[in-house]
Design a protein around this motif. Structure first.
Motif, short mmCIF file in Angstrom:
data_model
loop_
_atom_site.label_atom_id
_atom_site.label_comp_id
_atom_site.label_asym_id
_atom_site.label_seq_id
_atom_site.Cartn_x
_atom_site.Cartn_y
_atom_site.Cartn_z
N UNK A 7 0.86 -1.18 0.00
CA UNK A 7 0.00 0.00 0.00
C UNK A 7 0.89 1.23 0.00
N UNK A 8 0.34 2.33 -0.53
CA UNK A 8 1.11 3.58 -0.65
C UNK A 8 0.37 4.72 0.02
N UNK A 9 1.09 5.47 0.83
CA UNK A 9 0.56 6.67 1.46
C UNK A 9 1.02 7.88 0.65
N UNK A 10 0.09 8.75 0.31
CA UNK A 10 0.41 9.93 -0.49
C UNK A 10 0.91 11.07 0.39
N UNK A 11 1.61 10.74 1.44
CA UNK A 11 2.25 11.69 2.36
C UNK A 11 3.20 10.86 3.22
N UNK A 12 3.62 11.41 4.36
CA UNK A 12 4.43 10.66 5.31
C UNK A 12 5.93 10.76 5.08
N UNK A 13 6.66 10.21 6.03
CA UNK A 13 8.12 10.27 5.99
C UNK A 13 8.68 11.44 6.77
N UNK A 14 7.96 11.87 7.81
CA UNK A 14 8.38 13.03 8.62
C UNK A 14 9.38 12.57 9.69
N UNK A 15 10.54 12.20 9.23
CA UNK A 15 11.51 11.46 10.04
C UNK A 15 12.44 12.33 10.88
N UNK A 16 12.32 13.66 10.78
CA UNK A 16 13.13 14.54 11.63
C UNK A 16 12.42 14.91 12.93
N UNK A 17 11.17 14.51 13.10
CA UNK A 17 10.45 14.80 14.34
C UNK A 17 10.94 13.88 15.44
N UNK A 18 11.29 14.47 16.58
CA UNK A 18 11.80 13.74 17.74
C UNK A 18 10.69 13.60 18.79
N UNK A 19 11.02 12.93 19.88
CA UNK A 19 10.04 12.66 20.93
C UNK A 19 9.39 13.93 21.47
N UNK A 20 10.18 14.97 21.68
CA UNK A 20 9.63 16.17 22.31
C UNK A 20 9.98 17.47 21.58
N UNK A 21 10.34 17.35 20.31
CA UNK A 21 10.53 18.56 19.50
C UNK A 21 10.45 18.20 18.02
N UNK A 22 10.10 19.21 17.23
CA UNK A 22 10.06 19.06 15.79
C UNK A 22 11.27 19.69 15.14
N UNK A 23 11.53 19.30 13.90
CA UNK A 23 12.72 19.80 13.21
C UNK A 23 12.57 19.55 11.71
N UNK A 24 13.18 20.41 10.91
CA UNK A 24 13.28 20.17 9.48
C UNK A 24 11.95 19.90 8.79
N UNK A 25 10.95 20.75 9.06
CA UNK A 25 9.61 20.64 8.46
C UNK A 25 8.82 19.44 8.97
N UNK A 26 9.29 18.79 10.03
CA UNK A 26 8.63 17.59 10.58
C UNK A 26 8.19 17.86 12.01
N UNK A 27 6.94 17.54 12.31
CA UNK A 27 6.40 17.77 13.65
C UNK A 27 6.02 16.49 14.37
N UNK A 28 5.49 15.51 13.67
CA UNK A 28 5.13 14.23 14.25
C UNK A 28 5.74 13.14 13.39
N UNK A 29 6.38 12.18 14.05
CA UNK A 29 7.10 11.14 13.33
C UNK A 29 6.15 9.98 13.02
#
Length: 303
Positions: free
Chosen positions: A111-133
């Motif tokens: 299956x394919x998600x037409x989004x996702x891959x927000x891999x710079x989001x950490x446990x208690x902070x966001x980074x690099x355009x990523x907020x939730x991992x």
């Protein structure tokens, strides 16, 4: 037909001149529709996740601050996106899109998600355009629910999956692999279970050889019940933030290698689109479509 996951809130109101192309999700959906890959019965819509849901991968305090816009300016600068309710709605929906794609893959093989891959989001902070991992959230949810026993996260975005590595560092049932340009963001890396740092300006043949040998070895060793594949297209030679020299054909060849290797071994695989940057927004959407077009072609061969 290949299962696809999408929500209309993925492209919220957003500055057109921002480096992060928020419209790419809608443009990707529209492009796939024109190509005949969007049908009445193959598109699945995720529900919005709750703070309680997402706490399996993130700090509840951080999630609350995200939701009600109570983080300080320094934390928002690290994320790099302007707060809006539309942004929060899509940010709390997309992780469930990856989870839904994973569950569909377990049932239907891929299956394919037409989004996702927000891999710079950490446990208690966001980074690099990523907020939730979404990758860590999906992996932890599936492991804790007992739906799978072993997951491989195969991250081929040009940037290292630092947040995924950090969140899942003590998760013994998930193996994280990041194949990325070494001298690129994030400049402080967090150790994945396997990191493969690539030289700048690497070209197709050497890149594809690394992908092939690394994945084959990991599938032999890990015997995962599911592969989560981050098909970032910022490896492309003209990507604004990439620093590799991979052709468009090379991007598609990588996707085919990864998906075919999983399918040949009867290992379910769910894809996310990962990163990609381009002032030509339609061209970017078409680049992100590579993995879905390849997946649709292979789906007819294997299922």
């Amino acid at each position: 037909m290949l299962p696809l996951v999408y929500h209309s809130n993925y492209s919220c109101d957003f500055p057109d001149d921002h480096r992060f192309v928020m419209s790419k999700f809608r443009r990707l959906y529209d492009y796939l529709n024109v190509k005949g890959l969007i049908l009445a019965d193959n598109v699945y819509q995720p529900d919005k996740a709750s703070i309680q849901d997402l706490s399996i991968a993130h700090s509840p305090e951080y999630l609350t601050q995200l939701s009600n816009n109570s983080m300080d300016a320094r934390q928002w600068r690290r994320i790099g996106l302007p707060w809006s309710q539309g942004l929060i709605d899509r940010t709390f929906t997309a992780p469930n899109g990856t989870l839904l794609a994973a569950r569909l893959a377990l049932k239907q093989g891929m299956a394919c998600h037409l989004a996702g891959g927000t891999h710079h989001a950490h446990y208690d902070f966001g980074s690099g355009f990523c907020m939730i991992n979404d990758l860590a959230y999906t992996a932890n949810t599936l492991i804790e629910s007992g739906e799978v026993q072993r997951i491989l996260i195969f991250d081929c975005d040009v940037h290292q999956g630092d947040g995924t590595a950090a969140i899942l560092a003590n998760q013994p049932h998930v193996f994280t692999c990041s194949i990325h340009c070494e001298k690129n963001f994030p400049f402080r890396k967090h150790a994945s279970d396997l990191d493969v740092g690539l030289d700048k300006f690497l070209q197709d043949d050497d890149y594809l050889s690394i992908i092939r040998t690394t994945l084959s070895k990991l599938l032999d060793e890990q015997q995962p019940d599911l592969v989560l594949y981050d098909a970032g297209v910022d490896i492309w030679q003209h990507d604004e933030l990439g620093h590799l020299d991979i052709t468009w054909d090379g991007v598609a060849a990588r996707d085919e290698q990864v998906l075919r290797e999983c399918l040949m071994r009867h290992i379910p695989v769910a894809t996310v689109i990962g990163g990609g940057y381009d002032k030509d927004h339609d061209r970017l959407a078409q680049r992100h479509a590579c993995v879905i077009e390849v997946a649709a072609h292979l789906y007819h061969q294997y299922f």
